[in-house]
Design an enzyme around this catalytic site. Sequence first.
Site, PDB file in Angstrom:
ATOM      1  N   TYR A  24       0.413  -1.200   0.051  1.00  0.00           N
ATOM      2  CA  TYR A  24      -0.266   0.142  -0.297  1.00  0.00           C
ATOM      3  C   TYR A  24       0.861   1.430   0.263  1.00  0.00           C
ATOM      4  O   TYR A  24       0.694   1.999   0.061  1.00  0.00           O
ATOM      5  CB  TYR A  24      -0.882   0.033   1.688  1.00  0.00           C
ATOM      6  CG  TYR A  24      -1.958  -1.145   0.978  1.00  0.00           C
ATOM      7  CD1 TYR A  24      -2.852  -1.158   0.612  1.00  0.00           C
ATOM      8  CD2 TYR A  24      -1.814  -2.595   2.497  1.00  0.00           C
ATOM      9  CE1 TYR A  24      -3.571  -2.659   0.444  1.00  0.00           C
ATOM     10  CE2 TYR A  24      -2.633  -3.131   2.575  1.00  0.00           C
ATOM     11  CZ  TYR A  24      -3.882  -3.230   1.245  1.00  0.00           C
ATOM     12  OH  TYR A  24      -4.985  -4.435   1.020  1.00  0.00           O
ATOM     13  N   ASN A  75     -13.020   3.959  -1.725  1.00  0.00           N
ATOM     14  CA  ASN A  75     -12.582   2.244  -1.527  1.00  0.00           C
ATOM     15  C   ASN A  75     -13.037   2.061  -0.361  1.00  0.00           C
ATOM     16  O   ASN A  75     -12.952   1.821   0.722  1.00  0.00           O
ATOM     17  CB  ASN A  75     -11.020   3.126  -1.195  1.00  0.00           C
ATOM     18  CG  ASN A  75     -10.049   1.596  -0.842  1.00  0.00           C
ATOM     19  OD1 ASN A  75     -10.093   1.007  -0.968  1.00  0.00           O
ATOM     20  ND2 ASN A  75      -8.466   2.378  -1.223  1.00  0.00           N
ATOM     21  N   HIS A  81     -15.760  -6.926  -0.968  1.00  0.00           N
ATOM     22  CA  HIS A  81     -15.990  -8.316  -1.000  1.00  0.00           C
ATOM     23  C   HIS A  81     -16.596  -8.912  -0.390  1.00  0.00           C
ATOM     24  O   HIS A  81     -17.154  -9.765  -0.828  1.00  0.00           O
ATOM     25  CB  HIS A  81     -14.790  -9.159  -0.860  1.00  0.00           C
ATOM     26  CG  HIS A  81     -13.326  -8.518  -0.965  1.00  0.00           C
ATOM     27  ND1 HIS A  81     -13.442  -8.125  -2.638  1.00  0.00           N
ATOM     28  CD2 HIS A  81     -12.436  -8.121  -0.787  1.00  0.00           C
ATOM     29  CE1 HIS A  81     -11.759  -7.300  -3.473  1.00  0.00           C
ATOM     30  NE2 HIS A  81     -11.692  -7.455  -1.391  1.00  0.00           N
ATOM     31  N   ASP A  88     -26.274  -1.605  -1.379  1.00  0.00           N
ATOM     32  CA  ASP A  88     -27.514  -1.350  -1.519  1.00  0.00           C
ATOM     33  C   ASP A  88     -28.148   0.003  -1.581  1.00  0.00           C
ATOM     34  O   ASP A  88     -28.137   1.087  -1.758  1.00  0.00           O
ATOM     35  CB  ASP A  88     -28.020  -2.020  -0.445  1.00  0.00           C
ATOM     36  CG  ASP A  88     -28.728  -3.288  -1.754  1.00  0.00           C
ATOM     37  OD1 ASP A  88     -28.367  -3.875  -2.790  1.00  0.00           O
ATOM     38  OD2 ASP A  88     -29.177  -3.793  -0.813  1.00  0.00           O
ATOM     39  N   HIS A 101      -9.308   1.756  -5.386  1.00  0.00           N
ATOM     40  CA  HIS A 101      -8.143   0.201  -4.720  1.00  0.00           C
ATOM     41  C   HIS A 101      -6.838   0.901  -5.143  1.00  0.00           C
ATOM     42  O   HIS A 101      -6.378   1.128  -6.099  1.00  0.00           O
ATOM     43  CB  HIS A 101      -8.194  -1.341  -5.005  1.00  0.00           C
ATOM     44  CG  HIS A 101      -9.666  -1.397  -4.805  1.00  0.00           C
ATOM     45  ND1 HIS A 101     -10.609  -1.531  -3.824  1.00  0.00           N
ATOM     46  CD2 HIS A 101     -11.017  -1.646  -6.022  1.00  0.00           C
ATOM     47  CE1 HIS A 101     -11.571  -2.059  -4.189  1.00  0.00           C
ATOM     48  NE2 HIS A 101     -11.950  -2.353  -4.989  1.00  0.00           N
ATOM     49  N   VAL A 102      -6.324   0.814  -3.933  1.00  0.00           N
ATOM     50  CA  VAL A 102      -4.277   1.300  -4.309  1.00  0.00           C
ATOM     51  C   VAL A 102      -4.074   0.012  -5.190  1.00  0.00           C
ATOM     52  O   VAL A 102      -3.011   0.451  -5.943  1.00  0.00           O
ATOM     53  CB  VAL A 102      -4.044   1.479  -2.584  1.00  0.00           C
ATOM     54  CG1 VAL A 102      -2.857   1.531  -2.466  1.00  0.00           C
ATOM     55  CG2 VAL A 102      -4.380   2.518  -2.115  1.00  0.00           C
ATOM     56  N   SER A 103      -4.547  -1.163  -4.093  1.00  0.00           N
ATOM     57  CA  SER A 103      -3.739  -2.492  -5.032  1.00  0.00           C
ATOM     58  C   SER A 103      -4.471  -2.888  -6.265  1.00  0.00           C
ATOM     59  O   SER A 103      -5.307  -2.462  -6.078  1.00  0.00           O
ATOM     60  CB  SER A 103      -2.980  -2.897  -3.712  1.00  0.00           C
ATOM     61  OG  SER A 103      -4.324  -3.838  -3.399  1.00  0.00           O
ATOM     62  N   ARG A 112     -10.391 -11.349  -3.402  1.00  0.00           N
ATOM     63  CA  ARG A 112      -9.890 -10.311  -3.990  1.00  0.00           C
ATOM     64  C   ARG A 112     -10.445 -10.071  -5.377  1.00  0.00           C
ATOM     65  O   ARG A 112     -10.798  -8.661  -5.717  1.00  0.00           O
ATOM     66  CB  ARG A 112      -8.722  -9.481  -3.248  1.00  0.00           C
ATOM     67  CG  ARG A 112      -8.251  -9.343  -1.903  1.00  0.00           C
ATOM     68  CD  ARG A 112      -7.279  -8.616  -1.716  1.00  0.00           C
ATOM     69  NE  ARG A 112      -6.506  -9.277  -0.702  1.00  0.00           N
ATOM     70  CZ  ARG A 112      -6.238  -8.670   0.889  1.00  0.00           C
ATOM     71  NH1 ARG A 112      -7.372  -7.496   0.471  1.00  0.00           N
ATOM     72  NH2 ARG A 112      -6.440  -8.822   1.928  1.00  0.00           N
TER      73      ARG A 112
END
Length: 152
Positions: A24, A75, A81, A88, A101-103, A112
């Site tokens: 990260y 994020n 997941h 909703d 998402h950072v990664s 993931r």
Amino acid sequence: MPKSILLINGPNLNLLGTREPHIYGSTTLADVEAASKAHAESLGATLESFQSNHEGAIVDRIQAARGRVDGIVINPGAYTHTSVAIRDALLGVGIPFIELHVSNVHAREPWRHHSYFSDKAAGIIVGLGVYGYRVAVEHVAVNFKELEKANL
């Protein structure tokens, strides 16, 4: 009136900069939030940041944004997941959102790879490190008219 952006970070992102820096990076969440706010302002937009490790708090914040925010950058962290509730809430308020998402979650563990948000997001940014926040904020601020037409 300036465009209003809500930046939401989910669980464990408060540890950004210290948690698994090989994945990260070393930039802290406070640094990300400050840079995102400054970038939004340079583009004539406003930005408010929110982080929580609790699913219900994130749902509450999304619901509170209804009618007050033009776009959301989220994020969702591990909730990506698992959280039908956050999905909703996003759909319920009808605010266009960018999933971030950072990664590169698709280059990591198989569990993931599935997101409860991607099919409804106006855009998805993965694997750009914290630079992804800048890209997401800029997209919302500059291309809002396109986001406004997103089929949510």
